[in-house]
Design a protein around this motif. Sequence first.
Motif, short mmCIF file in Angstrom:
data_model
loop_
_atom_site.label_atom_id
_atom_site.label_comp_id
_atom_site.label_asym_id
_atom_site.label_seq_id
_atom_site.Cartn_x
_atom_site.Cartn_y
_atom_site.Cartn_z
N ARG A 1 0.71 -1.21 0.02
CA ARG A 1 0.06 -0.02 0.05
C ARG A 1 0.76 1.39 0.12
O ARG A 1 0.50 2.36 -0.79
CB ARG A 1 -0.90 0.01 1.30
N LEU B 1 -1.41 4.38 -1.44
CA LEU B 1 -2.65 4.44 -0.67
C LEU B 1 -2.38 4.70 0.83
O LEU B 1 -3.40 5.28 1.45
CB LEU B 1 -3.47 3.12 -0.71
N ALA C 1 -1.82 8.50 -4.95
CA ALA C 1 -2.15 6.99 -5.67
C ALA C 1 -2.35 7.20 -7.07
O ALA C 1 -2.00 6.33 -8.24
CB ALA C 1 -2.80 6.18 -5.05
N ASN C 2 -3.39 8.43 -7.33
CA ASN C 2 -3.50 8.38 -8.74
C ASN C 2 -2.76 9.03 -9.70
O ASN C 2 -3.07 9.09 -10.88
CB ASN C 2 -4.95 9.33 -8.69
N VAL D 1 1.80 2.89 -11.29
CA VAL D 1 2.02 1.54 -10.45
C VAL D 1 0.36 1.17 -10.36
O VAL D 1 -0.52 1.79 -10.15
CB VAL D 1 2.49 1.18 -9.01
N ASN D 2 0.08 -0.09 -10.74
CA ASN D 2 -1.29 -0.56 -10.48
C ASN D 2 -1.49 -1.74 -9.69
O ASN D 2 -0.42 -2.51 -9.55
CB ASN D 2 -1.95 -0.92 -11.91
N THR D 3 -2.56 -2.07 -9.04
CA THR D 3 -2.67 -3.14 -8.03
C THR D 3 -3.75 -3.85 -8.50
O THR D 3 -4.93 -3.51 -8.94
CB THR D 3 -3.16 -2.50 -6.50
N PHE E 1 -11.87 1.52 -17.19
CA PHE E 1 -11.83 2.59 -16.16
C PHE E 1 -10.76 3.50 -16.02
O PHE E 1 -10.96 4.71 -16.34
CB PHE E 1 -12.17 1.77 -14.71
N GLY E 2 -9.54 2.79 -16.05
CA GLY E 2 -8.31 3.93 -15.84
C GLY E 2 -8.05 4.59 -17.08
O GLY E 2 -7.71 5.76 -17.28
N ARG F 1 -10.43 5.50 -19.35
CA ARG F 1 -11.35 6.69 -19.48
C ARG F 1 -11.01 7.89 -18.49
O ARG F 1 -11.23 8.93 -19.06
CB ARG F 1 -12.72 6.14 -18.89
N ILE F 2 -10.51 7.69 -17.58
CA ILE F 2 -10.17 8.59 -16.61
C ILE F 2 -8.88 9.59 -17.35
O ILE F 2 -8.85 10.73 -17.19
CB ILE F 2 -9.65 8.12 -15.37
N LYS G 1 -8.98 9.92 -20.31
CA LYS G 1 -9.40 10.79 -21.54
C LYS G 1 -8.82 10.23 -22.62
O LYS G 1 -8.64 11.25 -23.61
CB LYS G 1 -9.43 12.00 -21.39
N ARG H 1 -7.51 -5.19 -15.92
CA ARG H 1 -7.89 -3.84 -15.44
C ARG H 1 -6.47 -2.93 -15.03
O ARG H 1 -6.19 -1.75 -15.33
CB ARG H 1 -9.04 -3.72 -14.28
N ALA H 2 -5.62 -3.97 -14.39
CA ALA H 2 -4.33 -3.34 -14.02
C ALA H 2 -3.30 -3.16 -14.88
O ALA H 2 -2.75 -1.82 -15.23
CB ALA H 2 -3.73 -4.14 -12.83
N ASN I 1 -3.19 -0.38 -18.23
CA ASN I 1 -2.73 1.05 -17.88
C ASN I 1 -1.36 1.14 -18.21
O ASN I 1 -0.48 2.27 -17.90
CB ASN I 1 -3.05 1.46 -16.44
#
Lengths: 267, 370
Positions: B51, B56, B76-77, B81-83, B102-103, B105-106, B108, B150-151, B154
């Motif tokens: 973490r 986090l 974190a954002n 790194v992704n978890t 998800f990632g 889209r953020i 863009k 999902r991780a 990115n």
Amino acid sequence: MKKMKLSTIYLFIVFVILYAPIFYLMFFSFNSGGKMYHFEQFTLDWYRELFHDTRLLIIVLNTVIIALLSSVISTILGVFGAIAIWYVRKNYQKSLLLSFNNVLIVSPDVIIGASFLIMFTVVGIKLGFTSVLLSHIAFSVPIVVIMVLPKLQEMSSSLIDAAQDLGAGRREILTKVILPYITPGIFAGFFMALTYSLDDFAVTFFVTGNGFSTLSVEIYSLARRGISLNINALSTLLFLFTIILVIGYYFIVTKRNGRAVGLGARK
Amino acid sequence: MSNQAIIRFEKVTKQYDEDPPVLNDVSFEMERGRFYTLLGPSGCGKTTILRLIAGLIEPTSGKIYIDGKLVNDVPANKRQVNTVFQDYALFPHLNVFENVAFGLRIKKLKKEEIKQKVREALRFVNLEGYENREIKEMSGGQRQRVAIARAIVNEPEVLLLDEPLSALDLKLRTEMQYELRELQQRLGITFVFVTHDQEEALAMSDEIFVLNNGVIQQRGTPTDIYDEPINRFVANFIGESNILKGRMIQDYLVEFAGKQFTCVDGGFNPNETVEIVIRPEDLEITPPEKGKIQVKVDSQLFRGVHYEICCYDQQGTEWIIHTTKKVNVGDDIGLYFEPEAIHVMRIGETEEEFDARLEAYHEQGVANEG
């Protein structure tokens, strides 16, 4: 088997006792005799009279506007309130805030109404639309909070972590994760607030002023003046409207719950 | 550049309120493109490290570098790194495609680009064609893959995995171990894998960090850690061991169980009290007169691949043996082991001292032979 039957009979009796007066009232709204006994002939006169009474129609409109406005505003406030309580880390602070919230739900309407009356007079807000709207918002917010909070608590905190991990900022976490997740709770809170506002009598009775009235207050004053089957007709319509609301709410909840049940199976 | 550590911890401590620190003055480096495992019992601080890397939580003191840059104040954002979370943390209101997207889209990205990357990521985890499924329609193993997709979609430099296999059944878990290992090699990025399962750690890692009480006890390759545990905790936690009190007479000669044995360890003071580790599978059953040690069989358990036999010697010391041979309870048997099977541990030795001693006597050994 016998036990099953007994419980069914018991349930039947309870429902009869609860619903009989309502159906009795509805039944006589179709009575041409003008009295609550001795049914003479079927008529829709009382309903016709109701719909020609523009004063009454304005009151109905007032009631609906107050209910919709107050429930929308209190839903927004309540959702953010619930999120704020949820964000509080310290346990005693959290339960203290929650207790403050719950006290407002359980405290008698008369007290809330009276205290609002005093406050509005002191502050100098004219009694009428504004005062009724404000007090309806006030007693609806805690209800929304209590409907939304369990949804938030059920949400795993790792969802927030995951969103953050994937690059989401505070605002995106709120709009893309938290709000979609608690939507069923928001709907439930909204409908609860709507029904509370629609049938509130005590609080409204205190804070309403000259020239402004809602349905429940109006029915009360009509009933005091003397029994007319107008009231029966009006109550019947109100009852049917509530039934429709409940059914609508039920459909939304079950549709959403289909999802929630699937979630439960996740682990 | 490529030699530079991707993750570096400098004297990192994490403490909540007045409780004892969860992580106590930990320093380490992790290289690019390797598979690291943080191994330890629950509450040892392994998830805390993860973490901290993810951002986090913030360290109480110390510095954390990712890719040479100090990231203590990077949220974190904003970290590369992704978890993969223990409960997968998939968004229940989104379908598989939207979860993976998800990632992106953020960030863009353009619609077409998102579509292509998501498809690629799903292909990577063998979930082609599952784009429109709801999460609740997926099995545990499939959810796991969605979480991984999902991780990795990115394109992180480091993938953090928080006990991702613990919710799966044994067979699926073993399968996923192979897949994760292969995935790491195909992606070529750094994996940091947290687990309390020593078998998982031994099977998958390039390097294992064994943690206990917020401190790294030992780090090394799986064989290093298995063959040369630094202390009683590591020896017990990784695999099963017979741990005995002993005395080091001189280099390469140790006394335990009332006898003297030649061994391959050195660098101790004469007559120093030490602990001896002998792995149960290194003990061979012989007739009593041929064994180095004579014991009496106390009990025998069938474990599938092997029998686990519990014996006691004349001093009353317990010996655990793993063998495919069957013996009878109450039999007198002998135990034979090679000098290499004896591993001698100095009591209270730190990792640095252990490494230094190992180096010193290895050099000496080479010089003696020459």
